[in-house]
Design a protein around this motif. Structure first.
Motif, PDB file in Angstrom:
ATOM      1  N   VAL B 143       0.867  -1.185   0.000  1.00  0.00           N
ATOM      2  CA  VAL B 143       0.000   0.000   0.000  1.00  0.00           C
ATOM      3  C   VAL B 143       0.901   1.231   0.000  1.00  0.00           C
ATOM      4  O   VAL B 143       1.758   1.395   0.870  1.00  0.00           O
ATOM      5  CB  VAL B 143      -0.918   0.008   1.241  1.00  0.00           C
ATOM      6  CG1 VAL B 143      -1.862   1.211   1.180  1.00  0.00           C
ATOM      7  CG2 VAL B 143      -1.721  -1.292   1.335  1.00  0.00           C
ATOM      8  N   ARG B 144       0.697   2.075  -1.017  1.00  0.00           N
ATOM      9  CA  ARG B 144       1.624   3.187  -1.268  1.00  0.00           C
ATOM     10  C   ARG B 144       1.573   4.249  -0.176  1.00  0.00           C
ATOM     11  O   ARG B 144       0.501   4.592   0.332  1.00  0.00           O
ATOM     12  CB  ARG B 144       1.331   3.807  -2.631  1.00  0.00           C
ATOM     13  CG  ARG B 144       2.468   4.696  -3.144  1.00  0.00           C
ATOM     14  CD  ARG B 144       2.249   5.093  -4.587  1.00  0.00           C
ATOM     15  NE  ARG B 144       0.964   5.789  -4.738  1.00  0.00           N
ATOM     16  CZ  ARG B 144       0.172   5.652  -5.794  1.00  0.00           C
ATOM     17  NH1 ARG B 144       0.502   4.844  -6.784  1.00  0.00           N
ATOM     18  NH2 ARG B 144      -0.953   6.318  -5.869  1.00  0.00           N
ATOM     19  N   LYS B 145       2.748   4.757   0.119  1.00  0.00           N
ATOM     20  CA  LYS B 145       2.977   5.829   1.093  1.00  0.00           C
ATOM     21  C   LYS B 145       1.912   6.941   1.024  1.00  0.00           C
ATOM     22  O   LYS B 145       1.557   7.399  -0.060  1.00  0.00           O
ATOM     23  CB  LYS B 145       4.358   6.411   0.760  1.00  0.00           C
ATOM     24  CG  LYS B 145       4.939   7.317   1.790  1.00  0.00           C
ATOM     25  CD  LYS B 145       6.350   7.723   1.349  1.00  0.00           C
ATOM     26  CE  LYS B 145       6.831   8.802   2.300  1.00  0.00           C
ATOM     27  NZ  LYS B 145       8.182   9.244   2.000  1.00  0.00           N
ATOM     28  N   ALA B 178       0.153   5.507   5.134  1.00  0.00           N
ATOM     29  CA  ALA B 178      -0.975   4.959   4.361  1.00  0.00           C
ATOM     30  C   ALA B 178      -2.072   4.474   5.303  1.00  0.00           C
ATOM     31  O   ALA B 178      -1.850   4.269   6.502  1.00  0.00           O
ATOM     32  CB  ALA B 178      -0.498   3.816   3.485  1.00  0.00           C
ATOM     33  N   GLU B 179      -3.265   4.328   4.733  1.00  0.00           N
ATOM     34  CA  GLU B 179      -4.409   3.909   5.532  1.00  0.00           C
ATOM     35  C   GLU B 179      -5.218   2.880   4.741  1.00  0.00           C
ATOM     36  O   GLU B 179      -5.587   3.139   3.603  1.00  0.00           O
ATOM     37  CB  GLU B 179      -5.274   5.149   5.805  1.00  0.00           C
ATOM     38  CG  GLU B 179      -6.029   5.087   7.091  1.00  0.00           C
ATOM     39  CD  GLU B 179      -6.741   6.407   7.345  1.00  0.00           C
ATOM     40  OE1 GLU B 179      -6.127   7.483   7.197  1.00  0.00           O
ATOM     41  OE2 GLU B 179      -7.946   6.337   7.676  1.00  0.00           O
ATOM     42  N   ALA B 208       1.402   4.724   9.753  1.00  0.00           N
ATOM     43  CA  ALA B 208       0.379   4.080   8.915  1.00  0.00           C
ATOM     44  C   ALA B 208      -0.764   3.580   9.791  1.00  0.00           C
ATOM     45  O   ALA B 208      -0.590   3.348  10.990  1.00  0.00           O
ATOM     46  CB  ALA B 208       0.992   2.917   8.152  1.00  0.00           C
ATOM     47  N   HIS B 209      -1.947   3.438   9.176  1.00  0.00           N
ATOM     48  CA  HIS B 209      -3.122   2.906   9.870  1.00  0.00           C
ATOM     49  C   HIS B 209      -3.623   1.690   9.104  1.00  0.00           C
ATOM     50  O   HIS B 209      -3.989   1.812   7.939  1.00  0.00           O
ATOM     51  CB  HIS B 209      -4.269   3.935   9.889  1.00  0.00           C
ATOM     52  CG  HIS B 209      -4.114   4.955  10.952  1.00  0.00           C
ATOM     53  ND1 HIS B 209      -3.042   5.815  10.993  1.00  0.00           N
ATOM     54  CD2 HIS B 209      -4.889   5.265  12.026  1.00  0.00           C
ATOM     55  CE1 HIS B 209      -3.165   6.617  12.051  1.00  0.00           C
ATOM     56  NE2 HIS B 209      -4.280   6.296  12.688  1.00  0.00           N
ATOM     57  N   ALA B 210      -3.665   0.544   9.765  1.00  0.00           N
ATOM     58  CA  ALA B 210      -4.176  -0.636   9.059  1.00  0.00           C
ATOM     59  C   ALA B 210      -5.096  -1.441   9.959  1.00  0.00           C
ATOM     60  O   ALA B 210      -4.833  -1.622  11.146  1.00  0.00           O
ATOM     61  CB  ALA B 210      -3.006  -1.501   8.593  1.00  0.00           C
TER      62      ALA B 210
END
Lengths: 255, 416
Positions: B143-145, B178-179, B208-210
């Protein structure tokens, strides 16, 4: 005899102790019966047995509600037939929304009567009307069942539920105990508004005070598992004045 | 040959594609033993039924997987019996690149290999080793920056056929800032005695948020072991919610390495078991650096003769000052014959931390049941309401509306 509600020789025991020793009571549509008695006379057992709590061993010559054998019915079937118990100690049920649960209860009752589910619009209108009747704050109706409610709010919630479910017979189990005068007035007003020609009440109480606000047609005195005296509303006043001791003496003489 | 050799030999016809697979095969053939109940972490879960089974590779004819989709609007990556099926998979949304492990080439392959196996000890633990040695395919997702991915991504892993063993392998890299939300769904059909052995490594970079939702709808006779290993960098936020719907024996291992300051980590789970089901959740929150919060809540409802295990460990290293770590496991037993073994563990080497753990085991509140029944609700409906209420705080942590609804429907269906 009345087909509406009739109890003949109702006995109940728990763990070998007989609490109810032969209750006889007949209630006709529209009547309000008060059942008074000292602590330990069997008042709460009577309401629990009528609502269908399973902890008791119950025997009777007859308990008829609207022509049906009440003791043969599960608690939920009794409710669907039109019996309502306002609990002395309403339980808190975290996570179960008051409103969703009431909607489910109303729909269970409607299904039993062969009706379709209530529409969201009718339901919300009804909620609004009935919660105004018992002066229940609207945020309480939307919260989890009784969770964090004060004592007075819990009792008002019981009457609110009763108003929503529109029973034919309402049993109030010491609804007045622990209430201050203002709360007592609100609760009583709610009950009085629900009185009608085809709705009856059994009001179980320890104190005569409640009967100043909910004026009964009949008063019964429960003592040691039996109804030992019945009369009109003036009997309640007599009990207030003289206490329960004279009843105990009278029973002792008869025995 | 001993039992282990016979078991492992069943997989040897699968060609090794990467050097790491050779290393893992050597490790499992030469040293590692499969766990027994004498191993503390496997005290309540026997894997004999897996080791005694014979497995095969079944050719699936599955062409349409729509009926498994919890929400058709998500972007699906479909794996059938461990192999990527591009034809019935969706394109990834902008900002997400996905290459199947078997198809990686050039720089992508180099990058993939630099990460693969770095979060899991495949030379010491038997099932991760088996997975590493013998996986055939999987997804490498990046998942891209600084991109917020609105589209939910679902890895749909389907086992189709009797005696099918699948070593599902996935690699997820969420770049900094990324999220994204992932659903990883396991489905089984016509899979008497099949076996899922999954490893998913997830890298969550700075800030990041995942969210990662593990949904287990395995076949009634399936044995499933999942390993989810996460590494979180500075100020990142990661949530894993595990919903175990079905499966004969399910063991979930979650290892959360919280490696840098400022992280937020959530591990949530619901397991509803009945029949002879056995569900085991093992979690490890490894606080390696200061100022991080971890929160853990697992709830179980067990019926019939089913058994559950929860073992949650919070490790707070000396460097992990100002850690807040909370853990709770709550269980309701619906039957006298149901069992839960629950063990919360804390190991703390720092002196300025806030940690708590606890577990409860109980029954449905009979007073509440009577109250609801006395208002006209039938026994099933009252049960359902109370169980839903019990599970609600875990359900509320699911941030995808349609997924949350499907979990609520699942609970409802349990009481019909």
């Amino acid at each position: 005899m009345s087909d509406f509600f009739s109890i003949k020789n109702l006995r109940a025991s728990i763990e070998g102790n007989q609490i109810l020793k032969g209750i006889n009571l007949e209630v006709k549509p529209g009547e309000v019966h008060a059942i008074m008695g000292p602590n330990g006379s069997g008042k709460s057992t009577l309401s629990s047995v009528l609502a269908g709590r399973e902890d008791y061993e119950v025997e009777a010559d007859e308990v008829t509600f609207l022509g049906k054998d009440l003791l043969e019915l599960a608690p939920e079937e009794r409710a669907r037939e039109g019996l309502f118990l306002a609990f002395q100690y309403p339980v808190e049920i975290p996570g179960v929304s008051n409103i969703n649960f009431l909607k489910a209860a109303i729909n269970a009752k409607r299904k039993h009567a062969g009706l379709d589910d209530i529409t969201a619009k009718d339901f919300m209108a009804m909620v609004k009307e009935k919660q105004a009747m018992v002066e229940l704050k609207s945020n309480l109706a939307n919260r989890s069942v009784n969770e964090g409610f004060s004592g007075g709010e819990k009792k008002r919630n019981e009457i609110f539920q009763m108003a929503m479910l529109e029973p034919k017979l309402g049993i109030l189990d010491e609804t007045d105990s622990g209430l201050d005068i203002d709360a007592l007035k609100i609760v009583s007003n709610g009950v009085n508004k629900l009185r009608g020609a085809d709705r009856s009440f059994i009001v179980i109480t320890h104190y005569q005070r409640l009967l100043d606000y909910i004026v009964p047609d009949f008063v019964h005195v429960l003592f040691e598992g039996r109804i030992v005296k019945s009369g009109g509303k003036e009997l309640a006043l007599e009990l207030e004045e003289k206490g329960y001791d004279w009843i105990k003496e009278e029973v002792a003489i008869h025995n | 040959m001993n039992q282990k050799e016979i078991f492992v030999a069943q997989f040897d016809s699968i060609p090794a594609q990467f050097p790491i697979q050779g290393e893992a095969r050597a490790a499992i053939h030469n040293g590692i033993d499969f766990p027994t109940t004498r191993d503390e972490k496997w005290k309540y879960t026997r894997v004999n039924s897996i080791l005694e089974s014979s497995f095969q590779s079944v050719e699936s004819t599955l062409e349409n997987v729509d009926s498994f989709k919890l929400d058709a609007t998500w972007s699906y990556l479909v794996f059938v019996n461990g192999k990527f099926n591009q034809t019935i998979s969706d394109d990834m949304p902008d900002g997400v690149s996905m290459t199947s492990l078997a198809a990686c080439n050039g720089d992508v392959k180099k990058e993939m290999l630099s990460k693969l196996g770095s979060l899991i000890d495949f030379k010491k633990e038997a099932f991760p080793s088996l997975n590493t040695g013998y996986f055939e395919d999987g997804a490498f997702i990046k998942v891209r920056k600084n991109t917020k991915i609105e589209q939910n991504i679902c890895i749909l892993s389907i086992t189709d056929g009797q005696g099918q063993a699948v070593n599902a392998r996935n690699l997820i890299h969420v770049e900094s800032g990324a999220e994204v939300k992932f659903v990883h769904q396991f489905e089984g059909l016509d899979n008497e005695n099949s076996f899922t052995n999954s490893v998913c490594e997830i890298f969550v970079d700075e800030n990041a948020h995942a969210d990662y939702y593990l949904i287990e709808s395995e076949g009634a006779n399936t044995k499933a072991i999942t390993n989810t290993n996460i590494s979180q960098k500075r100020d990142s936020n990661f949530t894993i919610v595990t919903i175990t719907k079905s499966g004969q024996l399910v063991r979930n291992n979650i290892n959360m390495a919280i490696t840098e300051p400022g992280c937020e980590s959530n591990m949530m789970g619901i397991y509803f078991t009945d029949g002879n089901q056995h569900v085991d959740n093992q979690t490890y929150a490894d606080h390696q650096d200061h100022g991080c919060n971890s929160n853990e809540l697992y709830k179980g409802v067990m019926a019939d003769r089913s058994t559950g295990v929860f073992n949650g460990k919070i490790m707070v290293h000396q460097a992990a000052q100002q850690t807040n770590a909370f853990q709770s496991n709550q269980n309701i037993l619906l039957s006298d014959k149901a069992t839960i073994n629950t063990k919360p563990e804390l190991e703390i080497y720092a002196d300025d931390v806030k940690c708590s753990h606890g577990c409860t085991i109980g029954q449905l509140d009979e007073e509440a049941m009577f109250y609801l029944q006395s208002r006209g609700l039938g026994k099933e409906a009252a049960h359902r309401l109370l169980v839903q209420a019990f599970a609600q705080d875990v359900i509320d942590t699911i941030k995808i509306d349609s997924l949350r609804q499907s979990v609520e429907q699942f609970i409802e269906s349990k009481f019909e």
